[in-house]
Scaffold this motif. Structure first.
Motif, PDB file in Angstrom:
ATOM      1  N   ALA A 162       0.825  -4.413  -5.937  1.00 51.67           N
ATOM      2  CA  ALA A 162       0.198  -2.761  -5.883  1.00 51.67           C
ATOM      3  C   ALA A 162       1.544  -1.856  -5.494  1.00 51.67           C
ATOM      4  O   ALA A 162       1.289  -0.755  -6.006  1.00 51.67           O
ATOM      5  CB  ALA A 162      -0.677  -2.879  -4.674  1.00 51.67           C
ATOM      6  N   TYR A 211       3.815  -1.303  -8.456  1.00 53.54           N
ATOM      7  CA  TYR A 211       2.923  -0.454  -9.448  1.00 53.54           C
ATOM      8  C   TYR A 211       3.216   0.755  -8.984  1.00 53.54           C
ATOM      9  O   TYR A 211       3.570   1.943  -9.665  1.00 53.54           O
ATOM     10  CB  TYR A 211       1.578  -0.843  -9.359  1.00 53.54           C
ATOM     11  CG  TYR A 211       0.778   0.299 -10.255  1.00 53.54           C
ATOM     12  CD1 TYR A 211       1.061  -0.023 -11.661  1.00 53.54           C
ATOM     13  CD2 TYR A 211       0.147   1.215  -9.726  1.00 53.54           C
ATOM     14  CE1 TYR A 211       0.191   0.748 -12.549  1.00 53.54           C
ATOM     15  CE2 TYR A 211      -0.675   2.196 -10.689  1.00 53.54           C
ATOM     16  CZ  TYR A 211      -0.613   1.891 -12.095  1.00 53.54           C
ATOM     17  OH  TYR A 211      -1.147   2.720 -12.934  1.00 53.54           O
ATOM     18  N   SER A 253      -0.380 -10.138  -4.424  1.00 53.76           N
ATOM     19  CA  SER A 253      -1.269  -8.902  -4.852  1.00 53.76           C
ATOM     20  C   SER A 253      -0.892  -7.578  -4.388  1.00 53.76           C
ATOM     21  O   SER A 253      -0.752  -6.699  -4.879  1.00 53.76           O
ATOM     22  CB  SER A 253      -2.658  -9.418  -4.776  1.00 53.76           C
ATOM     23  OG  SER A 253      -3.009 -10.513  -5.328  1.00 53.76           O
TER      24      SER A 253
END
Length: 172
Positions: free
Chosen positions: A116, A119, A112
């Motif tokens: 991030a 992204y 996760s």
């Protein structure tokens, strides 16, 4: 009684196969991320920009966690083999459920956090003045993006392993 043992043995064989696949997924993710770098020339050949995974601590955390989870999965394979031979082993299944859940938490947090960062690398953040770097470092971004796939596959497989172990415990 024989049907119950055959079902337990079938679950144990499936558990072993899933562990092998999860090892491949986590090792593949760690290797793909850990070997990612790209260098771009800037004006002259003497001035270059370089992007590496270890430039970002989150991606280093991703590599370390995937390596830890892969090592755990390799070390849990003998216990999984014991479950094939002795389908009535109860406490070892409980230990596997506990450690599988801990590894699931680790790989979820690492994947996760890395997602991030990936992204941000693709989209940037105008409010924080973080620019998207994927227009320049396209090979780097493709590689770090693809390394996330193995980690998310490992997450799904660990969930299946926990369910299988819980099902094996429930059959007692």
């Amino acid at each position: 009684m024989l049907e119950g043992r055959a079902a337990s043995r079938g679950l144990a064989v499936l558990d072993l196969i899933i562990r092998f696949v999860a090892v491949v997924a986590t090792v593949g993710s760690a290797i793909a991320m850990g070997t990612t770098n790209q260098t771009l020339p800037f004006f002259t050949q003497f001035l270059r920009f370089k992007a590496q995974y270890d430039d970002l601590p989150t991606l280093t955390f991703f590599v370390v966690v995937n390596s830890i989870v892969a090592a755990y999965l390799v070390l849990s394979i003998p216990l999984s083999i014991v479950h094939i031979i002795r389908s009535r082993a109860k406490y070892s299944r409980l230990v596997l459920v506990f450690f599988d859940a801990a590894m699931l938490a680790l790989v979820t947090s690492a994947a996760s956090a890395a997602a991030a960062i990936v992204y941000l690398a693709h989209k940037g953040n105008a409010r924080a003045n973080w620019f998207a770097i994927c227009q320049q470092f396209d090979a780097f971004c493709e590689r770090i993006s693809s390394s996330l796939i193995g980690s998310f596959v490992a997450m799904a497989l660990l969930v299946v392993l926990i369910v299988l172990s819980a099902a094996g415990l429930a059959r007692r």
